[in-house]
Design a protein around this motif. Structure first.
Motif, PDB file in Angstrom:
ATOM      1  N   GLU A  37      -2.464  -6.431   9.758  1.00  0.00           N
ATOM      2  CA  GLU A  37      -3.129  -5.378   9.125  1.00  0.00           C
ATOM      3  C   GLU A  37      -4.729  -5.230   9.762  1.00  0.00           C
ATOM      4  N   GLU A  90       5.092  -0.039   2.507  1.00  0.00           N
ATOM      5  CA  GLU A  90       5.480  -0.120   3.841  1.00  0.00           C
ATOM      6  C   GLU A  90       6.314   1.110   4.466  1.00  0.00           C
ATOM      7  N   GLU A  92       4.465  -1.707  10.213  1.00  0.00           N
ATOM      8  CA  GLU A  92       4.804  -1.654   8.620  1.00  0.00           C
ATOM      9  C   GLU A  92       6.438  -1.796   8.425  1.00  0.00           C
ATOM     10  N   HIS A 105       6.833  -5.387   7.857  1.00  0.00           N
ATOM     11  CA  HIS A 105       6.659  -5.744   6.555  1.00  0.00           C
ATOM     12  C   HIS A 105       7.683  -5.371   5.669  1.00  0.00           C
TER      13      HIS A 105
HETATM   14 FE   LIG Z   1       1.917  -2.958   5.811  1.00  0.00          FE
END
Ligand SMILES: [Fe+2]
Ligand SMILES: [Fe+2]
Length: 413
Positions: free
Chosen positions: A215, A94, A124, A127
């Motif tokens: 995503e 990420e 990201e 994440h």
């Molecule tokens: Fe991701």
């Protein structure tokens, strides 16, 4: 209504991530200020999202039928270590992708596409935050060592070139990289997250559904600009040629395949209840999806731009005929169309490592010939960079029968 609850990291870890962001990702502030110029959805917030479980019990492997592990302390040492390694690898990818995206984000020509990539980067970052949250919400102390602080320290000091997965060590040279990466590499992410939604460690399983929603946006933000470029190419407009797109697919697809792990492996993931599939099985599904959702979609867009009244089926038939015969038809040349490289092409790990295969799967005899072929079929900016030089060095070693040491691949996939 969102079907998840939210939480934030303990102050210490939250601050550590924010200082990483201040160093590597200042554009996050721009995203906050301009969100409503582009989207109607609720604006981005940095937080952990705790989603719903598919099933309360472990679905595969040696603990099948048992309630999922709620605490790290319920796992035996081998499972715990493997679990921590997966969480760490996930967090590393990420953060790694943010460092890559930022290299060429400013080269975008279209402000909306650029903003979409900025949003990908922000998600990201969330994440990574989520993965740190998974670690920080539990006690992972092992042999007196605090695993969370250790992992966090390692993560936050990583630069492109030192990440655990190869795909995250490749530099982005142009905005075509940002977009191709989203279409090809984020798709691997989607596969991993989908598989991990059965994860035997409950906090990890609960992290997956909200990440998967994000995503889906990343994949679309990759495919849509590629589609636009393919259509522009069909009208001889735009700045991104089909050849250039093909070269970028050639750069990224082999690294995407390798993110699934060695084709012969993956049984531990099933045994520990982490994922429902072995590496090859998941990789094969991925290959079919890239063909259908990327390559076929772009080829059809190209043909339908030339022949606006045609149906998709007519376009697909023509594409099939051109690609199987290798002959131009209805004014469309074979080189106007994209093809998905063979799984053997340009590999450095797994069963096809250093096979010297061309895009169609035929093998070259010597590294010299193969090098010439690769130089013609990979982006110019890539073949002058450090990763390609490393690849060639390893290829020559492999050819001489010497052992090649690729960077260590963690327990991931
Ligand atoms: Fe991701
Ligand atoms: Fe993503």
């Amino acid at each position: 209504m969102a079907n998840y609850t939210t939480d934030t990291l303990p102050d210490k870890y939250h601050k550590a991530l924010i200082s990483w962001q201040k160093k590597y990702f200042h554009d996050l502030d721009y995203l906050a200020d301009h969100w409503s110029d582009y989207y109607r959805q609720e604006p981005f917030h940095l937080m952990a999202k705790i989603g719903e479980l598919r099933k309360p019990v472990i679905e595969v492997g040696k603990y099948k039928g048992r309630e999922k592990f709620k605490k790290a302390s319920e796992m035996d040492e081998e499972v715990l270590e493997a679990c921590a390694a997966i969480v760490r690898a996930q967090a590393s990818t990420e953060l790694g992708s943010i460092q890559q995206h930022r290299e060429s984000l400013h080269k975008a020509q279209d402000p909306k596409i650029q903003f979409d990539v900025l949003r990908i980067m922000a998600e990201e970052f969330r994440h990574a935050y989520q993965m740190v949250y998974v670690l920080a919400s539990d006690n992972w102390t092992k042999g007196g060592k605090d695993l969370v602080s250790e992992v966090l320290e390692g993560l936050l000091s990583m630069e492109t070139g030192s990440h655990v997965l190869d795909a995250f060590n490749l530099y982005f040279d142009s905005f075509v990289d940002n977009v191709t990466f989203a279409a090809i590499i984020d798709r691997v992410g989607k596969y991993q997250l989908t598989m991990q939604s059965i994860f035997s460690y409950e906090p990890m399983a609960r992290s997956m559904p909200p990440m998967l929603v994000e995503e889906a946006f990343h994949l679309a933000s990759g495919v849509n600009p590629l589609k636009t470029w393919a259509s522009q190419a069909a009208e001889e407009k735009g700045n991104v040629s089909i050849l250039n797109i093909q070269k970028h697919i050639n750069k990224w697809f082999p690294r995407g395949l390798e993110m699934f792990g060695d084709e012969r492996g993956g049984s531990k993931n099933i045994e520990f209840g982490f994922k429902p599939m072995k590496n090859l099985e998941a990789q094969e599904l991925y290959v079919k999806e890239v063909q259908k959702e990327v390559v076929d979609v772009l080829n059809v867009a190209f043909v339908l731009t030339r022949y606006k009244s045609w149906t998709r089926q007519q376009a697909s038939n023509l594409i099939h005929q051109i690609l199987t015969s290798g002959e131009p038809l209805s004014g469309i040349l074979p080189e106007d169309l994209l093809i998905l490289p063979s799984v053997k092409f340009f590999r450095r790990r797994g069963i096809h490592a250093y096979l010297m295969s061309d895009i169609q799967g035929s093998l070259f005899q010597t590294p010299k010939e193969y090098e010439q072929y690769l130089r013609k079929n990979l982006p110019d900016s890539y073949i002058t960079g450090p990763d390609f030089a490393q690849y060639l060095e390893n290829l020559k070693k492999h050819y001489k029968g010497e052992e090649v040491k690729e960077g260590k691949l963690p327990f991931y996939g």
